[in-house]
Scaffold this motif. Sequence first.
Motif, PDB file in Angstrom:
ATOM      1  N   ARG A  94      -9.620 -48.725 -95.007  1.00 32.37           N
ATOM      2  CA  ARG A  94      -8.726 -48.995 -95.089  1.00 32.37           C
ATOM      3  C   ARG A  94      -8.213 -49.201 -94.437  1.00 32.37           C
ATOM      4  NH1 ARG A  94      -8.154 -43.976 -97.753  1.00 32.37           N
ATOM      5  NH2 ARG A  94      -6.102 -43.640 -96.301  1.00 32.37           N
ATOM      6  N   VAL A  95      -7.656 -49.158 -93.302  1.00 26.90           N
ATOM      7  CA  VAL A  95      -6.811 -49.070 -91.785  1.00 26.90           C
ATOM      8  C   VAL A  95      -7.409 -50.298 -91.779  1.00 26.90           C
ATOM      9  CG1 VAL A  95      -6.576 -49.024 -89.104  1.00 26.90           C
ATOM     10  CG2 VAL A  95      -6.521 -46.924 -90.979  1.00 26.90           C
ATOM     11  N   LEU A  96      -8.717 -50.997 -91.738  1.00 24.80           N
ATOM     12  CA  LEU A  96      -9.059 -52.080 -91.322  1.00 24.80           C
ATOM     13  C   LEU A  96      -9.058 -53.343 -91.940  1.00 24.80           C
ATOM     14  CD1 LEU A  96     -12.432 -51.926 -90.153  1.00 24.80           C
ATOM     15  CD2 LEU A  96     -10.597 -52.066 -88.945  1.00 24.80           C
ATOM     16  N   PHE A 128      -8.358 -44.499 -84.304  1.00 27.81           N
ATOM     17  CA  PHE A 128      -9.015 -45.891 -84.011  1.00 27.81           C
ATOM     18  C   PHE A 128      -7.727 -45.712 -82.332  1.00 27.81           C
ATOM     19  CE2 PHE A 128      -9.069 -47.549 -87.714  1.00 27.81           C
ATOM     20  CZ  PHE A 128     -10.510 -48.302 -87.400  1.00 27.81           C
ATOM     21  N   LYS A 129      -8.074 -45.659 -81.080  1.00 26.98           N
ATOM     22  CA  LYS A 129      -7.286 -45.414 -80.198  1.00 26.98           C
ATOM     23  C   LYS A 129      -6.056 -46.630 -79.416  1.00 26.98           C
ATOM     24  CE  LYS A 129      -7.618 -46.065 -74.651  1.00 26.98           C
ATOM     25  NZ  LYS A 129      -8.851 -46.340 -73.496  1.00 26.98           N
ATOM     26  N   ASP A 130      -5.943 -47.049 -80.208  1.00 30.58           N
ATOM     27  CA  ASP A 130      -4.749 -48.524 -80.534  1.00 30.58           C
ATOM     28  C   ASP A 130      -5.459 -49.517 -81.107  1.00 30.58           C
ATOM     29  OD1 ASP A 130      -6.243 -50.028 -78.762  1.00 30.58           O
ATOM     30  OD2 ASP A 130      -5.380 -49.208 -76.875  1.00 30.58           O
ATOM     31  N   LYS A 131      -4.178 -50.650 -81.640  1.00 27.52           N
ATOM     32  CA  LYS A 131      -4.024 -52.140 -81.939  1.00 27.52           C
ATOM     33  C   LYS A 131      -5.381 -52.596 -81.553  1.00 27.52           C
ATOM     34  CE  LYS A 131      -1.273 -55.066 -81.153  1.00 27.52           C
ATOM     35  NZ  LYS A 131       0.250 -55.843 -81.652  1.00 27.52           N
ATOM     36  N   LYS A 132      -5.518 -53.294 -79.911  1.00 25.29           N
ATOM     37  CA  LYS A 132      -6.866 -53.276 -79.563  1.00 25.29           C
ATOM     38  C   LYS A 132      -8.053 -52.959 -80.518  1.00 25.29           C
ATOM     39  CE  LYS A 132      -6.228 -55.645 -75.532  1.00 25.29           C
ATOM     40  NZ  LYS A 132      -6.532 -54.863 -73.902  1.00 25.29           N
ATOM     41  N   ALA A 133      -7.862 -52.014 -80.102  1.00 24.45           N
ATOM     42  CA  ALA A 133      -9.928 -51.453 -80.727  1.00 24.45           C
ATOM     43  C   ALA A 133      -9.507 -51.549 -82.262  1.00 24.45           C
ATOM     44  CB  ALA A 133      -9.300 -49.575 -80.614  1.00 24.45           C
ATOM     45  N   ILE A 134      -8.298 -51.949 -82.849  1.00 27.33           N
ATOM     46  CA  ILE A 134      -8.646 -52.538 -84.584  1.00 27.33           C
ATOM     47  C   ILE A 134      -8.936 -53.188 -84.417  1.00 27.33           C
ATOM     48  CG2 ILE A 134      -6.894 -52.572 -86.775  1.00 27.33           C
ATOM     49  CD1 ILE A 134      -5.244 -50.337 -85.760  1.00 27.33           C
ATOM     50  N   PHE A 141     -10.811 -55.115 -82.802  1.00 29.13           N
ATOM     51  CA  PHE A 141     -11.860 -55.198 -82.300  1.00 29.13           C
ATOM     52  C   PHE A 141     -13.167 -54.561 -83.120  1.00 29.13           C
ATOM     53  CE2 PHE A 141     -11.105 -55.095 -77.252  1.00 29.13           C
ATOM     54  CZ  PHE A 141     -10.764 -56.748 -77.428  1.00 29.13           C
ATOM     55  N   ALA A 142     -12.418 -53.230 -84.125  1.00 25.81           N
ATOM     56  CA  ALA A 142     -13.326 -53.121 -85.363  1.00 25.81           C
ATOM     57  C   ALA A 142     -13.328 -53.862 -86.499  1.00 25.81           C
ATOM     58  CB  ALA A 142     -12.545 -52.164 -86.084  1.00 25.81           C
ATOM     59  N   LEU A 143     -12.517 -55.151 -86.330  1.00 29.31           N
ATOM     60  CA  LEU A 143     -12.506 -55.938 -87.352  1.00 29.31           C
ATOM     61  C   LEU A 143     -13.544 -57.219 -86.696  1.00 29.31           C
ATOM     62  CD1 LEU A 143      -8.470 -56.747 -88.175  1.00 29.31           C
ATOM     63  CD2 LEU A 143     -10.632 -55.697 -89.845  1.00 29.31           C
ATOM     64  N   PHE A 144     -13.738 -56.939 -85.620  1.00 32.08           N
ATOM     65  CA  PHE A 144     -14.797 -58.700 -85.031  1.00 32.08           C
ATOM     66  C   PHE A 144     -16.299 -57.923 -85.795  1.00 32.08           C
ATOM     67  CE2 PHE A 144     -17.862 -60.406 -82.452  1.00 32.08           C
ATOM     68  CZ  PHE A 144     -17.016 -61.582 -82.445  1.00 32.08           C
ATOM     69  N   ASP A 145     -15.797 -56.337 -85.254  1.00 34.29           N
ATOM     70  CA  ASP A 145     -17.422 -56.072 -85.719  1.00 34.29           C
ATOM     71  C   ASP A 145     -17.976 -55.620 -87.061  1.00 34.29           C
ATOM     72  OD1 ASP A 145     -19.293 -54.252 -84.341  1.00 34.29           O
ATOM     73  OD2 ASP A 145     -19.135 -52.661 -85.628  1.00 34.29           O
ATOM     74  N   ARG A 146     -16.780 -55.454 -87.987  1.00 34.78           N
ATOM     75  CA  ARG A 146     -17.588 -55.249 -89.139  1.00 34.78           C
ATOM     76  C   ARG A 146     -17.466 -56.892 -90.059  1.00 34.78           C
ATOM     77  NH1 ARG A 146     -12.781 -52.983 -93.894  1.00 34.78           N
ATOM     78  NH2 ARG A 146     -11.757 -55.316 -93.557  1.00 34.78           N
ATOM     79  N   MET A 147     -17.274 -57.557 -89.249  1.00 37.51           N
ATOM     80  CA  MET A 147     -17.215 -59.310 -89.944  1.00 37.51           C
ATOM     81  C   MET A 147     -17.968 -59.528 -89.704  1.00 37.51           C
ATOM     82  SD  MET A 147     -15.481 -62.491 -88.571  1.00 37.51           S
ATOM     83  CE  MET A 147     -17.097 -62.747 -87.482  1.00 37.51           C
ATOM     84  N   THR A 148     -18.936 -59.631 -88.402  1.00 33.85           N
ATOM     85  CA  THR A 148     -20.008 -59.573 -87.867  1.00 33.85           C
ATOM     86  C   THR A 148     -21.588 -59.076 -88.954  1.00 33.85           C
ATOM     87  OG1 THR A 148     -20.422 -58.270 -86.063  1.00 33.85           O
ATOM     88  CG2 THR A 148     -19.523 -60.686 -85.705  1.00 33.85           C
ATOM     89  N   ARG A 149     -20.934 -57.412 -89.288  1.00 31.73           N
ATOM     90  CA  ARG A 149     -21.809 -56.751 -89.962  1.00 31.73           C
ATOM     91  C   ARG A 149     -22.089 -57.449 -91.121  1.00 31.73           C
ATOM     92  NH1 ARG A 149     -20.754 -52.532 -90.273  1.00 31.73           N
ATOM     93  NH2 ARG A 149     -18.375 -52.128 -89.047  1.00 31.73           N
ATOM     94  N   GLU A 150     -20.600 -57.985 -91.421  1.00 33.30           N
ATOM     95  CA  GLU A 150     -20.571 -58.248 -93.476  1.00 33.30           C
ATOM     96  C   GLU A 150     -21.465 -59.562 -93.489  1.00 33.30           C
ATOM     97  OE1 GLU A 150     -16.381 -58.003 -94.929  1.00 33.30           O
ATOM     98  OE2 GLU A 150     -16.569 -55.620 -94.149  1.00 33.30           O
ATOM     99  N   ALA A 204      -8.493 -62.738 -88.236  1.00 36.86           N
ATOM    100  CA  ALA A 204      -7.970 -61.168 -88.159  1.00 36.86           C
ATOM    101  C   ALA A 204      -9.232 -61.316 -86.846  1.00 36.86           C
ATOM    102  CB  ALA A 204      -8.397 -60.572 -89.463  1.00 36.86           C
ATOM    103  N   ALA A 205     -10.704 -62.021 -87.216  1.00 41.92           N
ATOM    104  CA  ALA A 205     -11.982 -61.250 -86.594  1.00 41.92           C
ATOM    105  C   ALA A 205     -11.182 -62.755 -85.121  1.00 41.92           C
ATOM    106  CB  ALA A 205     -12.811 -61.386 -86.413  1.00 41.92           C
ATOM    107  N   LEU A 206     -10.561 -63.260 -85.281  1.00 41.15           N
ATOM    108  CA  LEU A 206     -10.077 -64.243 -84.389  1.00 41.15           C
ATOM    109  C   LEU A 206      -9.401 -64.242 -83.394  1.00 41.15           C
ATOM    110  CD1 LEU A 206     -10.184 -68.104 -85.719  1.00 41.15           C
ATOM    111  CD2 LEU A 206     -12.064 -66.831 -84.134  1.00 41.15           C
ATOM    112  N   GLU A 207      -8.837 -62.617 -83.575  1.00 39.21           N
ATOM    113  CA  GLU A 207      -7.463 -62.191 -82.587  1.00 39.21           C
ATOM    114  C   GLU A 207      -8.512 -61.268 -81.852  1.00 39.21           C
ATOM    115  OE1 GLU A 207      -4.649 -62.612 -82.659  1.00 39.21           O
ATOM    116  OE2 GLU A 207      -4.029 -63.138 -83.784  1.00 39.21           O
ATOM    117  N   ALA A 208      -9.425 -61.304 -82.002  1.00 38.31           N
ATOM    118  CA  ALA A 208     -10.589 -60.262 -81.282  1.00 38.31           C
ATOM    119  C   ALA A 208     -10.905 -61.103 -79.912  1.00 38.31           C
ATOM    120  CB  ALA A 208     -11.643 -58.904 -81.969  1.00 38.31           C
TER     121      ALA A 208
END
Length: 225
Positions: free
Chosen positions: A27-29, A64-70, A72-81, A124-128
């Motif tokens: 939900r956060v992502l 999530f530790k901070d906004k940067k961690a969010i 990176f998590a978006l990038f990880d989710r994108m690659t897995r999906e 969003a993933a490109l931000e990572a």
Amino acid sequence: MNDTPWQSEVHWRREGQQDRAHKTQNRVLDAAEILFFEQGYDATSVQHVAKQAQCSIGSVYHHFKDKKAIAFALFDRMTREFELTMREVMEPARWEGAGIADILREFIEFAILNNKARPGFKSAALEAVRLDPSLGDHFPQMQRKANKQLKALLLARRQEVGHPDPAYACGYVLDLLIALMRARFDPHVQKSQLSRLSNAKFTEQALSLACAFLQLDKQETANHV
């Protein structure tokens, strides 16, 4: 759209059964994906994300530790999906009875539907990648793998292709369609004539170009374009 076994089933895969923690994380992502696209990473705060996700700021920081961690998590989710989706979509058995025009139409319509449902998915993933450029190599690797699999699906039906070099023609057509869709959907690309077309018109014109270059059997093409 024709009523065929492979149509209406191609969709973006999300992770299946999730526990409460994973649902909150997603939900956060989801909220961050929308906000990073609409107002940019730099203009988005953790408070904004929490409000969009309808949860407390403390809940966001719990996961999530901070906004940067969010990011990176978006990038990880994108690659897995992406990998999960490609594994299912590229399964040859799924396309039994489909011709090249059918496969290309699904490829175009899938991209349109995904862009409409989740316009901020890639940006969003490109931000990572902007935060950590070393991640940038992953995008072309995923794209090359997907293109190779899609090209193999087309070449398994090379008897439909009238072009004297089917392998070259199929590769060229995939590059062409990707370029057309980037020109139509990518917010960082200057708006073009393509952006003013309806989705249906864009699909028909892009498919017509592809089929013409491949020199598909005219009757076969007429059945699908």
